[in-house]
Design a protein around this motif. Structure first.
Motif: not given
Ligand code: ATP
Length: 359
Positions: A77-87, A149-159
């Motif tokens: 699963f690919g995930m993007v959360f409220q704070s993107f938390a990039l490195f 990037a990992q070609e997720p089966e499901v893409f999840l985004l929180d706000e």
């Protein structure tokens, strides 16, 4: 085809049920928005789908496989959360390719894949930049590219848009929706913003107090809210408390007609809802016509809200810019609530009502 299915999912913290017996099917390739007020359980539900929380009860099924207890790192699963938390210490390209690098993908392949994803999110040529050199919208796109990037089966985004200003948020909603459609990836977006849900979603699941109130297309939900809560949460609604009486609904001294006789026993306590834009102001004889006094005029540019004192309560009527220009504060007018525009519900507990305040 159903990609992901939740069946009777529950999550309790102590005595409290954050998610209460929720069953939802997420169709393959569609974007579903989980929409509801703060604390309704949407993030908890998304975290269970992601594998970051284990449900107290119920099952999660992906393409026919039970993944209820599969840990997050084993779900694709690919995930993007409220704070993107990039490195911050990595470049844009390294951020996007991070998971591939960790997985041991050869460097040249990581670079090629990351560049392709950066093209996809309209960040061509930004690969060597530091995260600190990007705007909020650009960072958000990096987070999306990284999650894909990992070609997720499901893409999840929180706000996912909450850190962006209003204008950029609207642009990104359109961009994300177009990207999702192009990739055809099953996507779930958590939001408390109905406009965001309406803009992006094939299906909206409205939640309140840990439960699903209604699931349907944006238009279905807007036109046919299943409950008074949904009618007040999606768009605006005038609410009137009434009593069923011989197929009509008595509100104060007025008996309002419905398109067909109400299916409630006489004396049943009900709630009527009517969208402000459905109320007509005209002098012609019609059913459900009442007199009202204009108590406030709110000019919003393309539309005007007229606040009205009427025998059936305080109402707001929305008029197009070309209608009702001559209406003024203190005027007495006739207003019509067309029967087909009325929605009827059993009386909703006060704490679940989210109507609007008429002056
Ligand atoms: P928001 O939009 O404010 O993020 P939400 O709809 O995503 O809200 P959740 O974060 O899922 O809501 O929370 C649902 C309920 O569960 C809330 O009452 C919250 O206080 C409670 N809750 C969530 N996580 C925990 C936890 N780890 N321990 C105890 N209670 C929790």
């Amino acid at each position: 085809m159903c990609a992901l299915a939740l069946k009777d999912i529950r999550k309790t913290y102590g005595d409290a049920r954050a998610v209460d017996d929720v069953s939802i099917n997420f169709p393959q390739g569609e974007l579903t928005a989980l929409l509801g007020p703060s604390g309704c359980g949407k993030t908890t539900l998304l975290r269970m789908i992601a594998g970051l929380e284990v449900p107290t009860a119920g099952t999660i099924n992906l393409g026919g496989r039970d993944i209820t207890r599969l840990p997050a790192h084993r779900r694709k699963f690919g995930m993007v959360f409220q704070s993107f938390a990039l490195f911050p210490h990595l470049t844009v390209r390294e951020n996007v390719g991070y998971a591939l690098t960790i997985a041991g993908t050869p460097k040249a392949e990581v670079v090629a894949r990351a560049n392709k994803l950066l093209d996809l999110v309209q960040l061509k040529g930004f690969g060597d930049r530091q995260i600190g050199q990007l705007s909020g919208g650009q960072r958000q796109r990096v987070a999306i590219a990284r999650a894909l990037a990992q070609e997720p089966e499901v893409f999840l985004l929180d706000e996912p848009m909450s850190a962006l200003d209003a204008k950029l948020r609207e642009e990104m909603q359109v961009e994300l929706r177009l990207l999702q459609q192009r990739l055809g990836i099953t996507t779930i977006v958590v939001t408390h913003d109905q406009r965001e849900a309406m803009t992006m979603a094939d299906r909206i699941v409205v939640m309140a107090k840990g439960r699903v109130e209604q699931a349907g297309s944006p238009q279905e939900i807007y036109q046919w809210p299943a409950t008074g809560f949904v009618a007040g949460f999606i768009g605006r609604a005038n609410f009137m408390d009434g009593l069923a009486e011989n197929g009509k609904i008595r509100v104060g001294d007025v008996a309002l007609a419905l398109p067909k006789p109400a299916n409630f026993v006489n004396g049943a306590s009900v709630q009527l809802a009517c969208r402000p834009e459905a109320i007509r102001l005209d002098a012609a004889e019609s059913v459900n016509r009442v007199q009202g006094t204009i108590t406030f005029v709110r000019d919003l540019g393309p539309v005007r809200d007229l606040h009205l004192d009427t025998p059936i309560g305080k109402l707001v009527a929305e008029q197009g810019a070309d209608q009702g220009r001559n209406h003024r504060l203190g005027d007495t007018v006739y207003l019509t609530l067309p029967p087909e525009a009325l929605r009827i519900y059993p009386r909703v507990p006060a704490e679940l009502q989210t109507g609007m305040d008429a002056k």
